[in-house]
Scaffold this motif. Structure first.
Motif, short mmCIF file in Angstrom:
data_model
loop_
_atom_site.label_atom_id
_atom_site.label_comp_id
_atom_site.label_asym_id
_atom_site.label_seq_id
_atom_site.Cartn_x
_atom_site.Cartn_y
_atom_site.Cartn_z
N LEU A 6 0.83 -1.21 0.00
CA LEU A 6 0.00 0.00 0.00
C LEU A 6 0.86 1.26 0.00
O LEU A 6 0.53 2.26 -0.64
N ARG A 7 1.98 1.21 0.71
CA ARG A 7 2.89 2.36 0.75
C ARG A 7 3.43 2.66 -0.65
O ARG A 7 3.52 3.83 -1.06
N LYS A 8 3.80 1.63 -1.37
CA LYS A 8 4.35 1.82 -2.71
C LYS A 8 3.32 2.47 -3.63
O LYS A 8 3.66 3.27 -4.51
N ILE A 9 2.05 2.11 -3.42
CA ILE A 9 0.99 2.64 -4.29
C ILE A 9 0.55 4.04 -3.85
O ILE A 9 0.35 4.93 -4.68
N LEU A 10 0.37 4.24 -2.52
CA LEU A 10 -0.29 5.44 -2.02
C LEU A 10 0.63 6.58 -1.62
O LEU A 10 0.24 7.76 -1.70
N ASN A 11 1.84 6.28 -1.17
CA ASN A 11 2.73 7.34 -0.67
C ASN A 11 2.96 8.43 -1.72
O ASN A 11 3.18 8.15 -2.89
N ASN A 12 2.88 9.69 -1.24
CA ASN A 12 3.06 10.90 -2.05
C ASN A 12 1.87 11.21 -2.97
O ASN A 12 1.95 12.15 -3.77
N SER A 13 0.79 10.44 -2.84
CA SER A 13 -0.43 10.77 -3.59
C SER A 13 -1.12 11.96 -2.95
O SER A 13 -1.05 12.15 -1.73
N ILE A 14 -1.81 12.74 -3.75
CA ILE A 14 -2.60 13.88 -3.27
C ILE A 14 -4.07 13.50 -3.31
O ILE A 14 -4.57 12.96 -4.31
N ILE A 15 -4.77 13.76 -2.21
CA ILE A 15 -6.22 13.52 -2.17
C ILE A 15 -6.90 14.68 -2.89
O ILE A 15 -6.86 15.82 -2.43
N VAL A 16 -7.51 14.41 -4.03
CA VAL A 16 -8.13 15.49 -4.80
C VAL A 16 -9.64 15.55 -4.60
O VAL A 16 -10.27 16.58 -4.87
N LYS A 17 -10.22 14.46 -4.11
CA LYS A 17 -11.68 14.45 -3.90
C LYS A 17 -12.03 13.38 -2.88
O LYS A 17 -11.40 12.33 -2.83
N VAL B 36 -16.65 5.17 1.69
CA VAL B 36 -16.00 6.44 1.40
C VAL B 36 -14.96 6.22 0.29
O VAL B 36 -14.15 5.29 0.37
N ILE B 37 -15.01 7.07 -0.73
CA ILE B 37 -14.10 6.95 -1.88
C ILE B 37 -13.19 8.18 -1.93
O ILE B 37 -13.67 9.31 -1.97
N PHE B 38 -11.88 7.94 -1.90
CA PHE B 38 -10.88 8.99 -2.04
C PHE B 38 -10.33 8.93 -3.47
O PHE B 38 -9.84 7.88 -3.89
N GLU B 39 -10.42 10.03 -4.17
CA GLU B 39 -9.78 10.10 -5.49
C GLU B 39 -8.38 10.66 -5.29
O GLU B 39 -8.21 11.74 -4.71
N LEU B 40 -7.37 9.91 -5.73
CA LEU B 40 -5.97 10.27 -5.48
C LEU B 40 -5.24 10.57 -6.79
O LEU B 40 -5.46 9.91 -7.81
N GLN B 41 -4.36 11.55 -6.72
CA GLN B 41 -3.50 11.86 -7.86
C GLN B 41 -2.06 11.50 -7.50
O GLN B 41 -1.48 12.08 -6.59
N ARG B 42 -1.52 10.51 -8.20
CA ARG B 42 -0.13 10.14 -7.97
C ARG B 42 0.80 11.02 -8.81
O ARG B 42 0.42 11.45 -9.90
N LEU C 283 -5.94 7.29 -8.93
CA LEU C 283 -6.36 6.06 -8.26
C LEU C 283 -7.59 6.35 -7.40
O LEU C 283 -7.89 7.51 -7.08
N ASN C 284 -8.25 5.30 -7.01
CA ASN C 284 -9.33 5.41 -6.03
C ASN C 284 -8.99 4.58 -4.80
O ASN C 284 -8.62 3.40 -4.92
N LEU C 285 -9.06 5.21 -3.64
CA LEU C 285 -8.91 4.50 -2.38
C LEU C 285 -10.32 4.37 -1.80
O LEU C 285 -10.98 5.37 -1.51
N ILE C 286 -10.79 3.15 -1.69
CA ILE C 286 -12.18 2.90 -1.27
C ILE C 286 -12.17 2.22 0.09
O ILE C 286 -11.51 1.18 0.26
N ILE C 287 -12.88 2.80 1.04
CA ILE C 287 -12.98 2.17 2.36
C ILE C 287 -14.42 1.79 2.61
O ILE C 287 -15.32 2.64 2.55
N GLU C 288 -14.64 0.51 2.84
CA GLU C 288 -15.99 0.02 3.13
C GLU C 288 -16.15 -0.15 4.64
O GLU C 288 -15.34 -0.82 5.28
N PHE C 289 -17.18 0.48 5.17
CA PHE C 289 -17.48 0.38 6.60
C PHE C 289 -18.69 -0.52 6.83
O PHE C 289 -19.41 -0.37 7.81
N LEU C 290 -18.90 -1.44 5.89
CA LEU C 290 -19.97 -2.43 6.00
C LEU C 290 -19.51 -3.52 6.95
O LEU C 290 -18.33 -3.57 7.35
N PRO C 291 -20.40 -4.45 7.35
CA PRO C 291 -19.99 -5.51 8.30
C PRO C 291 -18.70 -6.22 7.93
O PRO C 291 -17.87 -6.48 8.77
#
Length: 637
Positions: free
Chosen positions: A76-87, A97-103, A109-117
């Protein structure tokens, strides 16, 4: 501790602006399974703690991290580090919750967090293909697998805003019970479905098909009210015996229950506090359970001793009263030795029966019964009953000592429990960092009722620095001729009225030695900046930090009194008139003998009520800084 869609909606409203344009500096996994995104925006650093399936929150500060990242976190660090959250977007009707990221120099990229069961964290490319996920999930209607296309859960028709209420209510299965239908089909969840039924005053076990038009309308209005409260209400943390949970407002249905309720400055803050407390209780659960078990056992023992004490007190009282009556009528009872024929005789409240054959005298009264012998004087036997009462009293004293010892043991265990929670909370909680300070926060300061900034020095050195660095020609300078008095600058004071001048003078007076000496009123003068000189005339000497005042000084007499209040959950202070209209909860402090810490605790109790431990500690420190010379007295209104 799981947040509902509506609670996530409130949370995202609070934190989205801070998240957008933040850069992800690093990713961490925590021992409880949560993920932390270390963020930087401008000069501020934050941590977003994400607990998939449960909640998330943003904190200005940092947590203590495990030393070694897992294989998944390294990816995850290799993919996400230094990305900017644009939305940042909350999927409508879902706890996703969906984070739109600009590498840098790469696709979005999209970082998607599901808070479902079955909560998880997913990273997809711009086309929706899954690049990485916390864990592989196979479900009836979709799959979360690296390489597959990400698909959200099938859309449900639930209430997502006040505009949906009418349509969703019409589509509900009318054969379902009210609370069940509102919780599941309308998507309100159990807590808010119960609240709607409570506010509407409708029996929750009724089916929708059984309610009247009037009840239907009450339910509709109650839903609208609950949605509005979730969006704009004052957040709280609620503690029960089972858990700690955050709420965007305190529901009416909970107000009468025996719960500990703590106010929070924001819903995000409420989520953080509740999450950390639950982690704390979980970490300390085994020890806390042992303490609780011991407290319960001691309470039972204490209760038994109190019951025994009450019985012994009653017995002692009965024996004393009976002995007193027997002694009072001992002569009459003695005469019955020779009465013929022997039998039963009433003497005042005593019923006396003589049996010469067994040589016994039976005496009964409202205070009990006793048997005496004809072989000994009645007075002597009455005296012996008094002695029995005294022996019981000795046992009562002994039991009281034992009860006090048990009480002390319980008190120590309660303190141990509290300290254990505080200590664990210290290790588990984020180390909060305060935002960048304004220049005047290094000094003593307040805003006048007209909005002018007043800044005072804390000592000779800061007085000098204040004048040298921050004095401007539109300001006014205040001082008093009392030893240890601060220099105070009223910024743009030339444009102020007498009201602000009096407030600034009062503030300056409070931090002079007049407060320490217990004075009630003193005179303070003020001058213009061009009346000050740092250079003495020839042949004169100015001590370090001193200034020379030229021309006329204008004097005002002011009362020594400082006020503390709360505005929008923030501590505010200054002369009492500066707080009027801003808050209804104002505590006024004048010179006195009480220690600042005790005063601070009383101020918190009166204006904040129940406060979370760490927040209370911070408030005590802040209030102690406000109280001049560390002592004072709260005025009685």
């Amino acid at each position: 501790m799981e947040l509902s869609f509506f609670e996530f909606k409130r949370l995202m409203k609070e934190i989205s602006d801070e998240l957008v344009d933040s850069r992800i500096e690093n990713v961490y996994s925590m021992d409880d399974g949560s993920i932390i995104l270390k963020l930087k925006k401008d000069n501020d650093r934050y941590e977003l703690r994400i607990s998939p399936g449960r909640c998330m929150f943003l904190v200005r500060g940092e947590y203590q991290k495990p030393p070694k990242p897992s294989e998944t976190i390294t990816k995850l660090r290799k993919i996400l580090n230094n990305s900017i959250i644009v939305k940042v977007e909350l999927l409508e009707g879902e706890r996703i919750v969906i984070f739109e990221l600009q590498r840098p120099y790469a696709e979005r990229l999209n970082l998607i967090i599901e808070f479902l069961p079955k909560g998880t964290l997913i990273v997809t490319d711009s086309s929706g293909r899954i690049l990485e996920c916390l864990e592989k999930l196979l479900m009836k209607d979709r799959e979360i697998i690296v390489g597959k296309e990400y698909k959200p859960p099938p859309r449900r028709r639930i209430i997502t805003s006040t505009q949906d209420v009418e349509q969703v209510l019409e589509s509900i299965d009318k054969n379902r019970k009210i609370v069940s239908a509102l919780a599941i089909e309308a998507g309100l969840g159990g807590r808010y479905a119960e609240e709607v039924a409570y506010i509407a005053g409708v029996e929750k076990s009724k089916k929708f098909s059984e309610i009247s038009i009037g009840e239907y309308e009450k339910i509709r209005k109650a839903i609208m009210r609950v949605l509005e409260e979730i969006e704009t209400g004052k957040p709280v943390i609620v503690e029960s015996k089972l858990e700690v949970y955050p709420l965007p407002y305190l529901p009416e249905s909970l107000k009468l229950r025996d719960l500990k309720v703590i106010q929070a400055s924001s819903f995000n803050e409420a989520v953080r506090i509740a999450y950390e407390k639950n982690l704390t209780y979980e970490a300390a659960r085994e020890t806390l359970e042992k303490i609780e078990k011991e407290i319960k056992s001691l309470n039972e023992e204490l209760e038994n001793k109190h019951k025994t004490l009450e019985k012994l007190k009653a017995l002692s009282s009965q024996k004393r009263s009976l002995a007193k009556f027997i002694l009072t009528y001992s002569s009459e009872i003695e005469k019955l030795r020779y009465a013929e024929p022997p039998g039963e005789v009433r003497i005042d409240e005593l019923m006396v029966r003589v049996d010469k054959f067994s040589r016994k005298i039976s005496i009964s009264s409202s205070y009990g019964e006793v048997q005496l012998t004809l072989n000994e004087s009645i007075a002597k036997q009455a005296s012996r009953i008094f002695d029995e009462a005294k022996n019981i009293d000795s046992r009562i004293d002994e039991l009281k000592r034992e009860a006090d010892e048990i009480g002390e043991k319980i008190k120590k265990l309660l303190n141990r429990r509290e300290h254990l929670v505080v200590e664990k909370l210290e290790t588990i909680s984020a180390k909060i960092t305060r935002g960048k300070m304004n220049w005047y926060e290094k000094y003593r300061w307040f805003y006048t009722s007209e909005g002018f900034l007043a800044v005072a020095g804390k000592d000779v050195s800061s007085n000098h620095a204040l004048l040298r660095r921050h004095l401007e020609k539109e300001d006014l300078v205040f001082h008093s001729e009392v030893r240890g008095a601060p220099i105070l600058i009223l910024k743009k004071g030339a444009d102020s009225t007498e009201r602000s001048i009096l407030e600034a003078a009062q503030f300056a007076a409070c931090y002079s030695r007049a407060w320490k000496e217990g004075l009630q009123y003193i005179s303070v003068y003020y001058v213009k900046p061009d009346q000050l000189s740092f250079s003495p005339p020839p042949g004169h000497y100015v001590p370090k930090g001193g200034v020379i005042i030229k021309g006329e000084k204008k004097y005002v007499t002011v009362k020594l009194e400082i006020a503390i209040g709360v505005e929008d959950s923030r501590l505010v202070w200054g002369p009492s008139q500066t707080l009027e209209g801003r808050t209804t909860r104002i505590i006024k402090i004048t010179p006195g003998k009480e220690r600042a810490k005790e005063l601070a605790e009383e101020v918190i109790k009166r204006i904040f009520g129940e406060v979370e431990d760490r927040k209370k500690k911070e408030l005590i420190e802040d209030i102690m800084k406000i109280i001049p010379y560390g002592r004072g007295s709260i005025t009685k209104h």
